[in-house]
Motif scaffolding. Structure first.
Motif, PDB file in Angstrom:
ATOM      1  N   ASP A  55     -50.179 -39.091  89.659  1.00 46.90           N
ATOM      2  CA  ASP A  55     -51.351 -39.329  90.496  1.00 46.90           C
ATOM      3  C   ASP A  55     -51.847 -37.982  91.012  1.00 46.90           C
ATOM      4  O   ASP A  55     -51.388 -37.484  92.031  1.00 46.90           O
ATOM      5  CB  ASP A  55     -50.995 -40.255  91.660  1.00 46.90           C
ATOM      6  N   LEU A  56     -52.754 -37.379  90.273  1.00 49.57           N
ATOM      7  CA  LEU A  56     -53.253 -36.056  90.640  1.00 49.57           C
ATOM      8  C   LEU A  56     -54.199 -36.124  91.826  1.00 49.57           C
ATOM      9  O   LEU A  56     -54.899 -37.111  92.022  1.00 49.57           O
ATOM     10  CB  LEU A  56     -53.995 -35.437  89.448  1.00 49.57           C
ATOM     11  N   GLU A  57     -54.214 -35.037  92.610  1.00 49.72           N
ATOM     12  CA  GLU A  57     -55.201 -34.967  93.682  1.00 49.72           C
ATOM     13  C   GLU A  57     -56.575 -34.812  93.041  1.00 49.72           C
ATOM     14  O   GLU A  57     -56.755 -34.078  92.082  1.00 49.72           O
ATOM     15  CB  GLU A  57     -54.875 -33.834  94.651  1.00 49.72           C
ATOM     16  N   LYS A  58     -57.532 -35.528  93.563  1.00 50.64           N
ATOM     17  CA  LYS A  58     -58.836 -35.604  92.905  1.00 50.64           C
ATOM     18  C   LYS A  58     -59.923 -34.749  93.566  1.00 50.64           C
ATOM     19  O   LYS A  58     -60.979 -34.550  92.979  1.00 50.64           O
ATOM     20  CB  LYS A  58     -59.309 -37.072  92.885  1.00 50.64           C
ATOM     21  N   ALA A  59     -59.666 -34.244  94.762  1.00 47.26           N
ATOM     22  CA  ALA A  59     -60.735 -33.531  95.477  1.00 47.26           C
ATOM     23  C   ALA A  59     -61.244 -32.343  94.681  1.00 47.26           C
ATOM     24  O   ALA A  59     -62.456 -32.199  94.447  1.00 47.26           O
ATOM     25  CB  ALA A  59     -60.234 -33.079  96.847  1.00 47.26           C
ATOM     26  N   SER A  60     -60.335 -31.478  94.239  1.00 47.36           N
ATOM     27  CA  SER A  60     -60.782 -30.289  93.514  1.00 47.36           C
ATOM     28  C   SER A  60     -61.304 -30.648  92.127  1.00 47.36           C
ATOM     29  O   SER A  60     -62.244 -30.022  91.627  1.00 47.36           O
ATOM     30  CB  SER A  60     -59.640 -29.278  93.403  1.00 47.36           C
ATOM     31  N   LEU A  61     -60.719 -31.682  91.505  1.00 46.82           N
ATOM     32  CA  LEU A  61     -61.195 -32.094  90.180  1.00 46.82           C
ATOM     33  C   LEU A  61     -62.628 -32.600  90.259  1.00 46.82           C
ATOM     34  O   LEU A  61     -63.459 -32.305  89.382  1.00 46.82           O
ATOM     35  CB  LEU A  61     -60.281 -33.174  89.604  1.00 46.82           C
ATOM     36  N   THR A  62     -62.933 -33.333  91.308  1.00 46.16           N
ATOM     37  CA  THR A  62     -64.298 -33.835  91.494  1.00 46.16           C
ATOM     38  C   THR A  62     -65.271 -32.688  91.720  1.00 46.16           C
ATOM     39  O   THR A  62     -66.388 -32.689  91.190  1.00 46.16           O
ATOM     40  CB  THR A  62     -64.345 -34.807  92.680  1.00 46.16           C
ATOM     41  N   ARG A  63     -64.852 -31.703  92.509  1.00 40.33           N
ATOM     42  CA  ARG A  63     -65.714 -30.540  92.746  1.00 40.33           C
ATOM     43  C   ARG A  63     -66.040 -29.829  91.433  1.00 40.33           C
ATOM     44  O   ARG A  63     -67.166 -29.402  91.201  1.00 40.33           O
ATOM     45  CB  ARG A  63     -65.044 -29.564  93.717  1.00 40.33           C
TER      46      ARG A  63
END
Length: 568
Positions: free
Chosen positions: A225-233
């Protein structure tokens, strides 16, 4: 607690065979290591030692005496002392922390504490089901893959060596290796040639998300379950910076490895001599729940640790003006290195054109810190929801993975910023990464940079064969040749730099030796290709024609009499 981020921090770097790093990442040491308890006790000419000094020297080992007389007595720089002093903050820095960093950091700590407590509680609730849990082949492969990646002591050294040899041939590993020196651009140029950085980054994010779903589908649970905040950016092109890209690349490497080992090429994982019962034994013996509860208890101290590490980071990373000054110094180092080469030597052009990659400045580091703690807080909130959805086999698998990479100490605030001596050369890109310490301490950094140039000379020169053979004879092994040869180049160059730069050049071997709890002439780490740090400090002194203290001569006779042989 998200394990995919920790994988790269604690295990993956060992697999990057094409990266020649001159000191392993010391982020753990930076937060806990105290200055070496060796004081200046070398006898001064014409002045007898006091009884207290005599008693102190009598308590030292030969190696400690050598370090005291060669390094401490000459006021050589101490890495632990630098780290300790950097903790002291100005009133302005304290106000900045209170206004902008403290709140998000406390929020992160509370959410991570809640997530850790939840997972420990789930292990307790399902404890009676674990003994009879049936792990699927994919789940067993996942554990085996992690055992390979984190260089676990549950497997023998040869198995890990086979894994490193196999994995190093893949393009994604070569790309990662390049990114460790050149930054994210090196990664994208390798995997997406001819594509713009933003477009390549978006493509890689999609690859990461696809792999996350693919692996979780095979595992029949949301294990990853990767953190998505930076991926979305990155996907949206919203203020993307190198920190976001670097985190994404670390996650991409972890997932590409696991995809290879768990799904695409399962032979290596399947060949490991570990049955389902063996995996369960690892889980039960690990006492991971106790570790997690200890982490919850110690979380009350994390705020202070994070604040200290923030001050260390912004005090140790250079100002823009310091980076500019070291750029000028680096060209003088390059010129001095070229003087030891013939213009006909193939390495001459390589050294002449080698790109240098400088560290970020302190302002960028402060911004990175703020973003990292906010992302980590959101990360912890999301994973709590996913933990609740895991069945007993999945909890056992994840618990086993956690047992391989977690301790009771939360290293989140140690991992935000690299505070290690991490200068490195990539012999494929022919580029050199300059770390913060080289810029902040240029009288050592110049020699460290010359050492990195030495790796390029070793790789591309057609000379120095006899000198390398001599270096191997001094050690009784070829294991340390590359690093020892780079030290030869650095030592030669540092002599010339004392005139060119007009400043005494420090013994970088002493700087490295200051990181060791006990100085030694023999490296006890079987996986490290660097000579023992005290051995290196002695070699620097010898090659610079400096007088070697009698205590060092004694230490050499005890551990390695050939250490004083000349290879010039």
């Amino acid at each position: 607690m998200r394990w995919s981020r920790a994988v790269m921090t604690l295990g993956i770097c060992a697999s990057v065979l094409s990266l020649v790093a001159c000191k392993t990442d010391s982020s753990d040491k930076s937060s806990v290591q105290a200055p070496k308890k060796v004081q200046q006790t070398a006898p001064s000419p014409g002045k007898p030692l006091s009884p207290e000094e005599q008693a102190r020297r009598a308590s030292y080992s030969p190696n400690q005496l050598c370090y005291a007389d060669l390094c401490v007595a000459n006021s050589e720089l101490s890495y632990p002392t630098m780290i300790q002093l950097a903790t002291t903050a100005t009133e302005e820095q304290k106000k900045y922390y209170a206004d902008y960093i403290s709140g998000p950091t406390l929020q992160m700590i509370e959410k991570k504490k809640a997530s850790t407590q939840l997972f420990a509680d789930l292990l307790s609730q399902h404890e009676g089901e674990f003994k009879n849990a049936n792990l699927s082949e994919a789940q067993q492969r996942m554990v085996k893959a992690m055992l390979l990646v984190v260089t676990s002591n549950h497997l023998n050294t040869q198995i890990h060596e086979n894994f490193r040899n196999k994995i190093s041939s893949y393009d994604f590993m070569k790309a990662y290796s390049l990114s460790r020196v050149k930054g994210p651009q090196g990664y994208f140029d390798t995997l997406y040639p001819g594509v713009s950085t933003l477009q390549a980054a978006a493509l890689e994010v999609q690859k990461v998300l696809d792999l996350e779903n693919k692996i979780n589908d095979v595992m029949k649970a949301r294990i990853i379950d990767l953190e998505k905040a930076s991926l979305t950016r990155i996907q949206n092109g919203e203020g993307v910076d190198n920190d976001d890209l670097s985190r994404m690349i670390n996650n991409a490497l972890a997932l590409r490895m696991l995809d290879l080992l768990v799904i695409r090429d399962t032979a290596l994982a399947d060949s490991l001599p570990l049955s389902q019962e063996s995996i369960k034994t690892i889980f039960f013996q690990s006492k991971i729940r106790d570790t997690l509860l200890a982490r919850v208890e110690k979380s009350k101290d994390l705020s202070g640790v994070c604040e200290k590490n923030f001050y260390r980071a912004i005090n140790l990373y250079p100002q823009t003006s310091e980076i500019g000054a070291f750029k000028e110094t680096s060209e003088k180092v390059r010129a001095q290195v070229l003087q030891v080469l013939s213009q006909q030597d193939p390495a001459y052009q390589v050294v002449q054109k080698a790109p240098l990659y400088m560290p970020q400045d302190a302002k960028a580091i402060a911004a990175r810190w703020s973003k990292a703690v906010k992302d980590s807080a959101e990360d912890a909130r999301q994973e709590q929801e996913n933990f609740k959805k895991l069945d007993s086999p999945s909890l056992m698998v994840l618990g086993t993975i956690f047992s391989l990479i977690y301790t009771a100490d939360d290293k989140t605030c140690d991992e935000i910023v690299d505070l290690g001596i991490s200068d490195a050369t990539n012999t494929l890109d022919k580029g050199i990464k300059v770390s913060w310490i080289s810029v902040k301490a240029p009288t050592y950094g110049a020699s460290i940079l010359a050492h990195e140039f030495g790796h390029l000379i070793s790789k591309y020169s057609n000379a120095y064969g006899s000198q390398k053979a001599c270096l191997a004879d001094k050690q009784g092994t070829t294991k340390y040749i590359e690093e020892d040869f780079a030290d030869v180049i650095a030592s030669k160059v540092s002599v010339g730099l004392q005139n060119t730069l007009g400043k005494k050049q420090g013994n970088f071997g002493c700087l490295l030796a200051s990181t060791d709890a006990l100085p030694s002439l023999k490296n006890q780490d079987p996986t490290d290709v660097h000579s023992a740090t005290l051995y290196r400090a002695i070699q620097v002194a010898l090659m610079r024609k400096e007088s070697l203290p009698e205590s060092c001569k004694t230490a050499v006779q005890v551990e390695n009499p050939k250490a004083v042989n000349s290879c010039e």
